[in-house]
Motif scaffolding. Sequence first.
Motif, short mmCIF file in Angstrom:
data_model
loop_
_atom_site.label_atom_id
_atom_site.label_comp_id
_atom_site.label_asym_id
_atom_site.label_seq_id
_atom_site.Cartn_x
_atom_site.Cartn_y
_atom_site.Cartn_z
N VAL A 1 1.98 5.50 -0.43
CA VAL A 1 2.99 3.83 -1.25
C VAL A 1 2.33 2.90 -0.94
N ASN A 2 1.90 2.62 0.40
CA ASN A 2 0.55 1.05 0.57
C ASN A 2 -0.90 0.88 -0.60
N ILE B 1 2.92 8.39 4.02
CA ILE B 1 3.86 7.44 2.76
C ILE B 1 3.45 6.44 2.78
N LYS C 1 -1.44 -7.27 -3.27
CA LYS C 1 -1.16 -6.30 -4.25
C LYS C 1 -1.50 -5.69 -5.63
N MET D 1 8.96 0.75 3.37
CA MET D 1 7.46 0.76 2.66
C MET D 1 7.65 1.30 1.64
N ILE D 2 9.03 2.09 1.50
CA ILE D 2 9.13 2.51 0.10
C ILE D 2 10.17 1.73 -1.07
N TYR E 1 -2.79 -0.09 -3.04
CA TYR E 1 -2.97 -0.60 -4.17
C TYR E 1 -3.68 -0.03 -4.63
N MET F 1 13.69 -8.24 -1.54
CA MET F 1 14.07 -9.41 -0.57
C MET F 1 15.11 -9.60 0.32
N GLY G 1 5.12 -12.12 -6.14
CA GLY G 1 6.04 -12.08 -5.35
C GLY G 1 6.72 -13.44 -4.52
N PRO G 2 7.99 -13.23 -4.34
CA PRO G 2 8.68 -14.52 -4.42
C PRO G 2 8.88 -15.38 -2.89
N LEU H 1 8.87 -16.41 0.77
CA LEU H 1 9.19 -15.24 1.85
C LEU H 1 10.66 -16.71 2.90
N GLU I 1 9.63 -1.69 -0.26
CA GLU I 1 8.69 -2.82 -0.49
C GLU I 1 7.85 -2.38 -2.25
N ARG I 2 7.27 -1.09 -2.00
CA ARG I 2 6.91 -1.06 -3.19
C ARG I 2 7.44 -0.72 -4.42
N GLN J 1 10.32 -6.02 -5.08
CA GLN J 1 10.23 -7.26 -4.94
C GLN J 1 11.64 -7.60 -4.31
#
Lengths: 197, 371
Positions: free
Chosen positions: B29-30, B25, B115, A93-94, B32, A104, B87-88, B90, A96-97, A100
Amino acid sequence: MTPLVSPLALFFASIFTSNILLANFLGMCSFISISRDFNSSRGLGLAVTVVLSVTSIVNWFVLKYILIPFDLLYLRFIVFIIVIAAVVQILEMIIERISQNLYMTLGIFLPLITVNCAILGVVLFIDIRNYSLVQTFFYGVGSGLGWWLAIVLLAAIREKVDKAPVPAGLKGIGITLITIGFMAMAFVGFSGMINVQ
Amino acid sequence: MISYLTAPVIVASLSGILAALITVIDRIVNNYGEVQININSGKRIIPVKGGNNLLLSLSENKIYLPSACGGRGSCGACKAKVVSDAGPLLPTEMPYLSRQEIDGRIRLSCQVKVKSDIDIEVPEELFNIKRFSGVVERITDLTHDIKEVFIKFDDDTIDFSAGQYAQLEVPPYAKIKESTQRAYSISSNPSLKNGIEFIIRLVPAGIVTTYVHNFLKIGEKVKAVGPFGDFEIRQTEATMVWVAGGSGMAPFKSMIYDLKEKNATGRPIWYFFGARSLKDLFYLEEMKNIEKEFPDFHFIPALSEPLPEDNWKGETGLITDVLRKYMKNEIGNAKEREGYLCGSPGMIDACVNVMTSEGIAQDKIYYDKFA
């Protein structure tokens, strides 16, 4: 039991003489499957190193302050796995935040690692060999780097092998296992330099 | 005396603490905050909670991209153009995207996390797409393995053009543990807005078709999402060559009744329908009746293996051979021709070959493959 091994010796020993992959054969499944691709191998190796460094420390505290005082050593397998799973989840999680790009290269491999036996193996060795916190840190990081080194080497060799005329019956996993065998023999050459068992 | 409780209590509290830690967390963290999805450069701007994938964020706002797998990244249907940086690409998306699509900034919407504010482009028709709930009003046996199902919507209406498809959703049953969606062409007339009709052939081991054939009952509540697809009659003057097999009848049934209703059957239509024997044919009478009414509509059923008792007087042979024969003779003189096909991939590929070799341009051939 050799609690007096210097952390630095332990660090190099875990990379070369007792490489977690090539001396103990732990973490083989992802070693074999991911080494097909060089870039993925790099990412997975990095991820294993990060996870090993963090989980070995966390699990050392769990071991010393929970499992041993309460006499619950018989539960260590399940407890270590729970801790590893949780730590991996949090790391993912960390990461990803934060970035990016880092996610990857490293993050997408994290879920694979939860069930990587090298991670659990290292923690169990820490318990069996009764390492101190400092030793644990160096052993954890060293094992991770050793795993990284081994998978990157194998991936590089496999890129060459792919272009070689391998007999049909040995193609794929067959020749890979033989390659791993030779690599393990090469690493045995290091043994005796430092003894940490 | 309570020593046997220590182990469970300690393991439980350790797990509890870790779970709580993850939740906390995750919250931090998530988080947004609220972000905006800008669709088709400002046509619609919807505020969503950040952190979810694009497919889910859109469907929560009643914009449905086609998706057969429900967002697990295994069908590759939910493609959308993401204009801003999200973002890139996947590795999970790679297998479903062609080089051109990657260059054209196409992404799988179920894999793209929203995000921050994001600009996307989707076909305008998608705003039309809704999730309908309704009840099964009629189930008709068309042949031994093809059923026609009519679903009447509870309190909603659908706008679609003849030839489009919708996804039928069936509940978990027997060994199937989750509800499953599959796409079927709509066979009802577009002017009928309070429900839709499907023609569904039993596919061996097919999850949805097996349910429809063996479990679905009249009065049962079902859900459908649609309409999707761009299989529709092009507005030209060209002679149309229709080819269908089995339940491929569905879009053409919708089209011919639509044309009939709009009295727009001036264009010559040649409709080839392939089946094995007489027991696989259906709607013969209906098509003959339309033929009588509209001299420019020709219905040509062809049987590949007619049984002696069928007493078959019509065309016999593989649909490709019959098609080629007519293309060389009757349809050969038409100035412009367009091909429309619906059926199994094998049949479509073979018939497309016949059409191109008989001079229909590849870009004038339109089809819906049953995958």
